[in-house]
Design a protein around this motif. Structure first.
Motif, short mmCIF file in Angstrom:
data_model
loop_
_atom_site.label_atom_id
_atom_site.label_comp_id
_atom_site.label_asym_id
_atom_site.label_seq_id
_atom_site.Cartn_x
_atom_site.Cartn_y
_atom_site.Cartn_z
N ASN A 71 -7.71 -9.22 -9.34
CA ASN A 71 -6.73 -10.28 -9.09
C ASN A 71 -7.38 -11.60 -8.70
O ASN A 71 -6.79 -12.66 -8.89
N CYS A 72 -8.58 -11.54 -8.12
CA CYS A 72 -9.29 -12.77 -7.78
C CYS A 72 -10.78 -12.47 -7.64
O CYS A 72 -11.17 -11.33 -7.37
N SER A 73 -11.59 -13.51 -7.85
CA SER A 73 -13.05 -13.36 -7.77
C SER A 73 -13.62 -14.64 -7.16
O SER A 73 -13.59 -15.70 -7.78
N LEU A 74 -14.12 -14.53 -5.94
CA LEU A 74 -14.68 -15.66 -5.21
C LEU A 74 -16.20 -15.57 -5.20
O LEU A 74 -16.76 -14.50 -4.91
N ASN A 75 -16.86 -16.67 -5.50
CA ASN A 75 -18.32 -16.76 -5.48
C ASN A 75 -18.71 -17.85 -4.49
O ASN A 75 -18.20 -18.97 -4.57
N VAL A 76 -19.61 -17.50 -3.57
CA VAL A 76 -20.01 -18.43 -2.51
C VAL A 76 -21.53 -18.55 -2.51
O VAL A 76 -22.25 -17.55 -2.57
N LEU A 77 -21.99 -19.79 -2.41
CA LEU A 77 -23.42 -20.09 -2.29
C LEU A 77 -23.72 -20.43 -0.85
O LEU A 77 -23.01 -21.24 -0.23
N ASP A 78 -24.77 -19.82 -0.30
CA ASP A 78 -25.21 -20.12 1.06
C ASP A 78 -26.73 -20.16 1.05
O ASP A 78 -27.39 -19.13 1.18
N GLY A 79 -27.28 -21.35 0.82
CA GLY A 79 -28.73 -21.48 0.70
C GLY A 79 -29.24 -20.76 -0.53
O GLY A 79 -28.80 -21.03 -1.65
N ASN A 80 -30.12 -19.78 -0.33
CA ASN A 80 -30.67 -19.03 -1.46
C ASN A 80 -29.91 -17.72 -1.71
O ASN A 80 -30.35 -16.87 -2.46
N LEU A 81 -28.74 -17.60 -1.10
CA LEU A 81 -27.90 -16.40 -1.23
C LEU A 81 -26.61 -16.74 -1.98
O LEU A 81 -25.94 -17.73 -1.65
N ALA A 82 -26.26 -15.93 -2.96
CA ALA A 82 -24.96 -16.02 -3.62
C ALA A 82 -24.22 -14.72 -3.34
O ALA A 82 -24.78 -13.64 -3.46
N VAL A 83 -22.96 -14.84 -2.95
CA VAL A 83 -22.11 -13.69 -2.67
C VAL A 83 -20.92 -13.74 -3.62
O VAL A 83 -20.30 -14.79 -3.80
N ARG A 84 -20.62 -12.60 -4.22
CA ARG A 84 -19.45 -12.48 -5.11
C ARG A 84 -18.52 -11.42 -4.54
O ARG A 84 -18.95 -10.33 -4.17
N VAL A 85 -17.23 -11.76 -4.47
CA VAL A 85 -16.21 -10.84 -3.98
C VAL A 85 -15.12 -10.76 -5.04
O VAL A 85 -14.45 -11.75 -5.33
N ASP A 86 -14.95 -9.58 -5.65
CA ASP A 86 -13.88 -9.32 -6.61
C ASP A 86 -12.88 -8.39 -5.94
O ASP A 86 -13.28 -7.34 -5.40
N LEU A 87 -11.60 -8.74 -5.99
CA LEU A 87 -10.56 -7.93 -5.37
C LEU A 87 -9.41 -7.68 -6.34
O LEU A 87 -9.13 -8.51 -7.20
#
Length: 159
Positions: free
Chosen positions: A116-132
């Motif tokens: 239903n949604c997919s959020l991608n966040v950049l934090d310095g040299n880290l990328a986080v992906r959350v699919d729900l």
């Protein structure tokens, strides 16, 4: 980079499939991915849902030990990759954490069934992906859930 078994304790999710956890490390990159599934009762027998209701991935780019230029810098390299992918999504300007974020376009249901949604966040040299998705994260509250989970996923990283 924490393993799923460590990071999952900090995320507001239930039903992690430990057998699906994936950790990879090679050279200047490390990634970790975890899946959470719902379950249903059928005839008094519990059954795991076919599709996950949550997927969280951490992708870390490290600077190489022979940093001779910007392409050897993990933060610079991660930003380049993130910015390229973000062009195909919808910006999320007001998270209050991370350096940048976007919502991935989900216009291809065969590619992301049940998401239903997919959020991608950049934090310095880290990328986080959350699919729900699924009943656990209906469209009406999916983005709010994803924001909370992404914040917890970034906080789970060692300082």
């Amino acid at each position: 980079m924490p393993l799923c078994s460590e990071a999952a304790k900090n995320l507001p999710l239930r039903g992690r499939d430990e057998a699906s956890d994936r950790y990879q490390e090679s050279g200047d990159r490390a990634s970790n991915a975890c899946w959470w599934y719902g379950s249903q009762q059928e005839g008094g027998v519990g059954r795991r849902d076919e599709s996950p209701h949550a997927f969280v991935e951490w992708d870390l780019k490290r600077s190489s030990s022979s940093s001779s230029g910007p392409t050897d810098n993990g933060t610079f390299f991660q930003r380049q990759i993130f910015d390229t992918r973000a062009k195909e999504g919808r910006p999320e300007p007001a998270l209050g954490f991370g350096d940048a974020a976007y919502w991935r376009d989900l216009d291809n249901p065969t590619e992301d069934p049940g998401t239903n949604c997919s959020l991608n966040v950049l934090d310095g040299n880290l990328a986080v992906r959350v699919d729900l998705g699924g009943d656990e994260h209906p469209p009406a509250r999916c983005e709010a859930d994803a924001r909370k989970i992404a914040a917890a996923a970034i906080a789970a990283m060692p300082g």
